[in-house]
Design an enzyme around this catalytic site. Structure first.
Site, PDB file in Angstrom:
ATOM      1  N   LYS B 101       0.724  -1.181   0.087  1.00  0.00           N
ATOM      2  CA  LYS B 101       0.047   0.025  -0.089  1.00  0.00           C
ATOM      3  C   LYS B 101       0.973   1.325   0.083  1.00  0.00           C
ATOM      4  CE  LYS B 101      -4.168  -1.642   0.172  1.00  0.00           C
ATOM      5  NZ  LYS B 101      -5.100  -1.325  -0.945  1.00  0.00           N
ATOM      6  N   GLU B 123      -9.499   6.169   3.794  1.00  0.00           N
ATOM      7  CA  GLU B 123     -10.501   5.020   4.014  1.00  0.00           C
ATOM      8  C   GLU B 123      -9.556   4.057   4.243  1.00  0.00           C
ATOM      9  OE1 GLU B 123      -9.970   5.370   0.732  1.00  0.00           O
ATOM     10  OE2 GLU B 123      -9.301   3.666   0.330  1.00  0.00           O
ATOM     11  N   SER B 389       1.361  -9.744  -1.026  1.00  0.00           N
ATOM     12  CA  SER B 389       0.974  -8.415  -1.041  1.00  0.00           C
ATOM     13  C   SER B 389       1.131  -7.788   0.465  1.00  0.00           C
ATOM     14  CB  SER B 389      -0.324  -7.969  -1.341  1.00  0.00           C
ATOM     15  OG  SER B 389      -1.223  -8.919  -0.649  1.00  0.00           O
TER      16      SER B 389
END
Lengths: 274, 403
Positions: B101, B123, B389
């Site tokens: 991220k 968010e 990830s």
């Protein structure tokens, strides 16, 4: 002239600002929506916005979000909105617009939606998540069905874009009073007035109405100085929620309070004899 | 086959168009107040993208702060266990903050600074994007507000504490499903109410144009590095297959994008939750096109067009929508989408932990869990890359309760 144009022209002749009132279909209860619409109609509403509830209403403050959730819990769907419109139209020539988010319309089918809306006596559509750039999904079908399209402008909409929106709108231009959600506080009235007077100078093809945050006759008078009228939603939602949640009141008493409130909002006095 | 890794394959794949459309998907279905804001963002991003100074600043931070390039690890024991193609792991779990991220939050926060916006909102679902946002805001001294579903606040407590420690304000979203969908609604409402000073730092390839394109661009480094690393390891830049989990779909787009014009089979793995006949989050497998959070894309919805509540054991995949580019890649057949259940994902956690000593995030575990079936169709001469990830520390409570 369309029903909406006639109604707004009549207000202008009387030297009045047009008043549009919003209520979510199925709120505060599926049986209560229609009597409330008739009550506000009798007491001075010049047009009605009937809200089609959606699970994720992005532009709404808490009261209208809750109204939407409450209607959905009662199982309210699109055909119910058409039924309310049809029943309203059977007794009144007051213009009625449907307001809602685009996904349920896409799901229903745009062609069917426009056809059924028209045959239920609906005059126009307000779709807050459908700016003109995306409106091609519905514009053609709406025009064919004779439904007007309302587009919104906001305080940060440029002059050039206000012009573009005025060209695309076919019912009225809806000026959002402040950067915020429905039911926002009206902060900085001088700034709002300057913005509305700027928009007024540009909008020529459509009537101009202002909404978001208007609670009282005083708010309405101040904000509609530069517009043809005003729209109130959250305040009516709050009022009807309080009245219908109060078990000590009869329906006749509740509807009487709604009539008085409507009259006061428009005329600044509760006396119905004016 | 390209020999220069810096030449990217955009000659034939050009989506999105000017309106932000990936075929029929994407666009910007937003209240008027956001239209000028998105126009400003589009212009600022186009300018930044063309500015070598901006690109260098992003690259420097990715190297010196995030720790890129992340390794491409050959998974010898997992390969032996599966008995098929050579399995490589792209180690995004080794990025600073523990997931991919941060590639995107670095890019967007530099853009926000360039635009003079000092109030950042985001968010978050699993909390990884929230942590990555809080991290870059701390690094650059910006105000940070993170919206998070109250149910996710419960199941991802560790990340909530991390965000608070980093100076962010975590605001619970208490409506609807109280998960990522509702956190996104609240973030958009905040944005509508503060359009001038606020930058909405979206955490996946979702939302109105230009976000799906921009977030993909900030993550494409994952696929670009993979090409270079494979060339060194295997003597060719392209594997035979690539696998990534898909919630909104950012880690998958970052890995897929540089391979879209090559002969590489791409697999996106969604969350089948309790099973496709029960509660799930398999938007591409079972959804229908619709509009949520500003974009047209596949959507879990009922017959009346109301958005349905998704379910996944993984908070990061628990979302009824998906990035519009994935919808396009599904319809064109370029990417194969499959779904694995909560139970299979837990098996995936165990599999990677026991064979490779890597505890993956529950999101990542979905991609791992899809490997046995995919590898069974491939030969030992072939190679497959799976995107790890994120790491699983944040999920230890859920994992311990379910294994």
């Amino acid at each position: 002239m369309t029903r909406l144009q006639s109604a707004l022209a009549a207000c202008q002749e009387r030297g009045e600002k047009a008043m549009g009132l919003f209520l979510t279909n199925g709120f505060p209860h599926p049986d209560a929506t229609l009597p409330i619409l008739h009550a506000v109609d009798e007491a001075g509403a010049d047009f009605i916005e009937l809200g089609m509830p959606f699970s994720d209403p992005l532009a709404e403050g808490l009261p209208i979000q809750h109204a939407s959730e409450r209607a959905l819990r009662h199982g309210v769907t699109m055909p119910d909105a058409f039924r309310t419109a049809e029943q309203f139209r059977a007794e009144s020539e007051t213009p009625l617009l449907l307001m809602g988010y685009v996904n349920p319309i896409l799901r229903y089918g745009v062609g069917n939606f426009c056809r059924d809306a028209r045959s239920s006596g609906v005059d126009g559509l307000i779709l807050p998540d459908l700016p003109p750039e995306e409106a091609d999904v519905i514009e053609h079908e709406a025009r064919n069905a004779g439904l007007g399209l309302v587009f919104l402008v906001a305080p940060n909409t440029s002059d050039e874009r206000v012009r573009f929106i005025d060209e695309r709108a076919s019912a009225f231009v809806y000026a959002v009073s402040v950067a915020g959600l429905t039911g926002s506080n009206l902060d900085g009235l001088d700034g709002i007035s300057a913005y509305l007077s700027r928009v007024r100078r540009i909008v020529h093809n459509n009537p101009l109405l202002v909404g978001f945050g208007i609670r009282t006759h005083e708010d309405a008078t101040r904000l509609s100085e530069h517009t043809d009228g005003f729209i109130v939603g959250t305040a009516l939602i709050r009022l009807t929620e309080a009245l219908w949640d109060d078990a000590s009141l009869t329906d006749a008493e509740r509807l009487d309070r709604v009539r008085r409130w409507t009259h006061e909002l428009k005329h600044g006095t509760t006396s119905l004899s004016v | 086959m390209k020999t220069d890794p810096t030449i990217l394959n955009e000659q034939t794949y050009t989506a999105p168009d000017e309106r932000g459309r990936f075929g029929d998907y994407g666009g910007a279905f937003v209240p008027e107040i956001l239209v000028p804001v998105l126009d400003q963002l589009k212009a600022a991003y186009a300018e930044a993208k063309a500015d070598s100074g901006f690109q260098r600043a992003v690259a420097d931070l990715l190297r010196d702060y995030v720790g890129r390039p992340t390794p491409l690890s050959f998974a010898d024991r997992l390969t032996a266990h599966l008995g098929g193609p050579k399995v490589y792991l792209k180690r995004e779990d080794l990025c600073h903050t523990g997931a991919h991220k941060i590639n995107n939050t670095i890019g967007q926060v530099l853009l926000a600074r360039r635009m003079g916006k000092r109030r950042i909102i985001a968010e978050t679902g699993a909390g990884q994007h929230g942590v990555a946002t809080a991290t870059v805001c701390a690094k650059f001294g910006l105000d940070c507000i993170v919206y998070m579903g109250s149910e996710d606040i419960e199941r991802q407590r560790l990340n909530v504490e991390r965000m608070r420690l980093l100076g962010a304000q975590v605001r619970p979203a208490t409506s609807g499903s109280r998960t990522l969908k509702d956190a996104t609604n609240e973030a958009i409402r905040d944005w509508v109410s503060h359009p001038d000073n606020t930058f909405y730092l979206i955490g996946s390839v979702v939302g109105p144009h230009p976000y799906p394109m921009m977030v993909r661009d900030f993550h494409r480094v994952i696929g670009e590095e993979t090409r270079r690393q494979l060339r060194e390891a295997e003597g060719r830049e392209t594997p035979d297959a690539v696998v990534a989990c898909v919630g909104g779909g950012s880690n998958a787009m970052g890995l897929f994008y540089p391979f879209l014009d090559d002969e590489v089979t791409l697999y996106g793995i969604e969350a089948a939750g309790e099973g496709l006949d029960g509660r799930h989050a398999a938007t591409l497998s079972l959804g229908e096109p619709g509009v949520l959070h500003g974009a047209m894309s596949y959507l879990l919805q009922d017959a009346a067009g109301q958005v349905e509540i998704a379910h996944s054991i993984s908070a990061g995949l628990d979302y009824p929508g998906v990035g519009p580019e994935h919808s396009y890649l599904k319809d064109t057949g370029r990417v194969t989408y499959r779904a694995v259940t909560d139970a299979e994902a837990l098996d995936g956690v165990k599999l990677l932990s026991r064979t490779e000593g890597i505890i993956p995030a529950l999101e990542t575990a979905h991609a791992i869990a899809a490997l046995p079936a995919i590898c069974a169709t491939m030969s030992e001469e072939e190679t497959i890359v799976v995107n790890v990830s994120g790491r699983g520390d944040k999920d230890m409570t859920t994992i311990a309760a379910n294994l």
